[in-house]
Design an enzyme around this catalytic site. Structure first.
Site, mmCIF file in Angstrom:
data_model
loop_
_atom_site.group_PDB
_atom_site.id
_atom_site.type_symbol
_atom_site.label_atom_id
_atom_site.label_comp_id
_atom_site.label_asym_id
_atom_site.label_seq_id
_atom_site.Cartn_x
_atom_site.Cartn_y
_atom_site.Cartn_z
ATOM 1 N N ASP A 47 4.372 -18.124 -0.489
ATOM 2 C CA ASP A 47 5.435 -17.767 0.288
ATOM 3 C C ASP A 47 6.632 -17.833 -0.633
ATOM 4 O O ASP A 47 6.805 -18.890 -1.544
ATOM 5 C CB ASP A 47 5.734 -18.487 1.370
ATOM 6 C CG ASP A 47 6.632 -18.109 2.498
ATOM 7 O OD1 ASP A 47 6.140 -16.900 2.877
ATOM 8 O OD2 ASP A 47 7.591 -18.689 2.620
ATOM 9 N N GLU A 76 4.155 -13.445 -2.689
ATOM 10 C CA GLU A 76 5.147 -12.912 -1.677
ATOM 11 C C GLU A 76 6.210 -12.514 -2.753
ATOM 12 O O GLU A 76 7.251 -13.308 -2.837
ATOM 13 C CB GLU A 76 5.671 -13.528 -0.683
ATOM 14 C CG GLU A 76 6.380 -12.648 0.527
ATOM 15 C CD GLU A 76 7.395 -13.476 1.122
ATOM 16 O OE1 GLU A 76 8.006 -13.046 2.118
ATOM 17 O OE2 GLU A 76 7.483 -14.638 1.226
ATOM 18 N N ASP A 143 6.776 -10.248 8.657
ATOM 19 C CA ASP A 143 7.893 -10.079 8.365
ATOM 20 C C ASP A 143 8.384 -8.656 8.402
ATOM 21 O O ASP A 143 9.675 -8.588 8.131
ATOM 22 C CB ASP A 143 8.142 -10.668 6.814
ATOM 23 C CG ASP A 143 7.846 -11.995 6.607
ATOM 24 O OD1 ASP A 143 8.370 -12.939 7.305
ATOM 25 O OD2 ASP A 143 7.658 -12.370 5.366
ATOM 26 N N ASP A 187 10.637 -9.820 13.465
ATOM 27 C CA ASP A 187 10.374 -11.012 14.005
ATOM 28 C C ASP A 187 11.240 -11.594 15.172
ATOM 29 O O ASP A 187 12.401 -11.607 14.857
ATOM 30 C CB ASP A 187 10.419 -11.776 12.535
ATOM 31 C CG ASP A 187 9.816 -13.505 12.955
ATOM 32 O OD1 ASP A 187 9.304 -13.771 13.722
ATOM 33 O OD2 ASP A 187 10.124 -14.231 11.955
#
Length: 298
Positions: A47, A76, A143, A187
């Site tokens: 992440d 990511e 996301d 989100d």
């Protein structure tokens, strides 16, 4: 009150760790090994990987690969990711740049087939071939708004997205529920629980995705065995022809992003792989509005 320590994203519950400190580094590297050695995980998705220093990720790769030589490491990274993809850190990144190119052409119609071909060519030429072969390619994630929501509920456009994604080089990734037509905005609306009730699923879309996955496995040229070349890019007709080739094996993906049916001269005998009866076509093929045809040269 302002905390007396550095944090990530202005969030006091996420202190920023000093990954250059030996104790911090040893702990985190132990975590990386632990899940591979004790539970046999196949890979790590890292992440916000672009906000951790390169030196740490180089050590992380060495540790994880020592535990499992085929462990997949994907970061990511939302921007240019080449510094992480030189062979000493990640195998791939979440290919968000390509995601938006797919969505704006096939889901929303905001861009043309010329824009799409330019974006894809730039993306494929930016990275080495071994990176392209394992790139984490996606049309939606936790996301982003769901692809079907971006397509305003248009299932034909959703089929176009899946057809182009699942005939593209790399590692295609499907966000849970997209294959059965789940919707949701930004989100947290995009994180609803999986819909397991088949009566509430779009089974036609599901069957389309299953067929494409089967074809990708059955015909490796549609995955990473073949070259990817734009044979025709007709901006006025919004018609796109992609050639996948390996030696004498030739496949054509004919994509019609317009609201009208189109015809295309072929100049040879082709088998339509998306039709269940495997109808053979020759000389010309008709492509309905907002759809794609997948052909194999005979």
């Amino acid at each position: 009150s302002i905390p007396n320590y550095e944090v990530f994203a202005f969030e006091r519950n996420m202190p920023k760790l000093n990954t250059a400190h030996p104790d911090v580094k040893d702990y985190l590297l132990h975590v990386g090994r632990y899940w591979v050695e004790e539970f046999g995980i196949d890979g790590w998705r890292l992440d916000v990987a672009s906000e951790v220093d390169h030196a740490f990720w180089r050590e992380f790769r060495k540790e994880v690969r020592a535990a499992n030589g085929t462990c997949y490491i994907v970061g990511e990274c939302w921007t240019d990711s080449q510094p992480w993809l030189l062979g000493d850190q990640f195998d791939a990144v979440m290919n968000y740049g390509l995601t938006e190119s797919f969505l704006t052409c096939f889901a929303t119609g905001e861009t043309t087939v010329r824009d799409f071909s330019n974006a894809v060519s730039r993306n494929l030429n930016w990275h080495s071939q071994n990176v392209n072969g394992v790139m984490f390619n996606l049309i939606g994630s936790h996301d982003t708004p769901r692809a079907l929501t971006r397509a305003k509920g248009n299932t034909d456009r959703m089929k176009l997205l899946f057809t182009t994604l699942l005939t593209f080089p790399g590692s295609p990734v499907i966000y849970y529920g997209d294959e059965i037509g789940m919707t949701g905005g930004q989100d947290p609306a995009n994180r609803a629980c999986m819909e397991w009730d088949e009566t509430k699923q779009n089974r036609e879309l599901f069957d389309h995705v299953a067929q494409l996955i089967a074809l990708r496995k059955q015909h490796p040229v549609l995955a990473n065995a073949g070259t990817y070349h734009f044979q025709t890019v007709d901006e006025s007709k919004q018609l796109l022809v992609v050639e996948r080739r390996q030696g004498e094996q030739v496949y054509l993906l004919v994509i019609n992003v317009s609201e009208e049916a189109q015809s295309l001269a072929l100049g040879g005998m082709f088998e339509d792989l998306l039709l269940l009866d495997k109808e053979t076509v020759s000389e010309a093929v008709r492509i309905p509005a907002l759809s794609a045809t997948l052909l194999r040269q005979l």
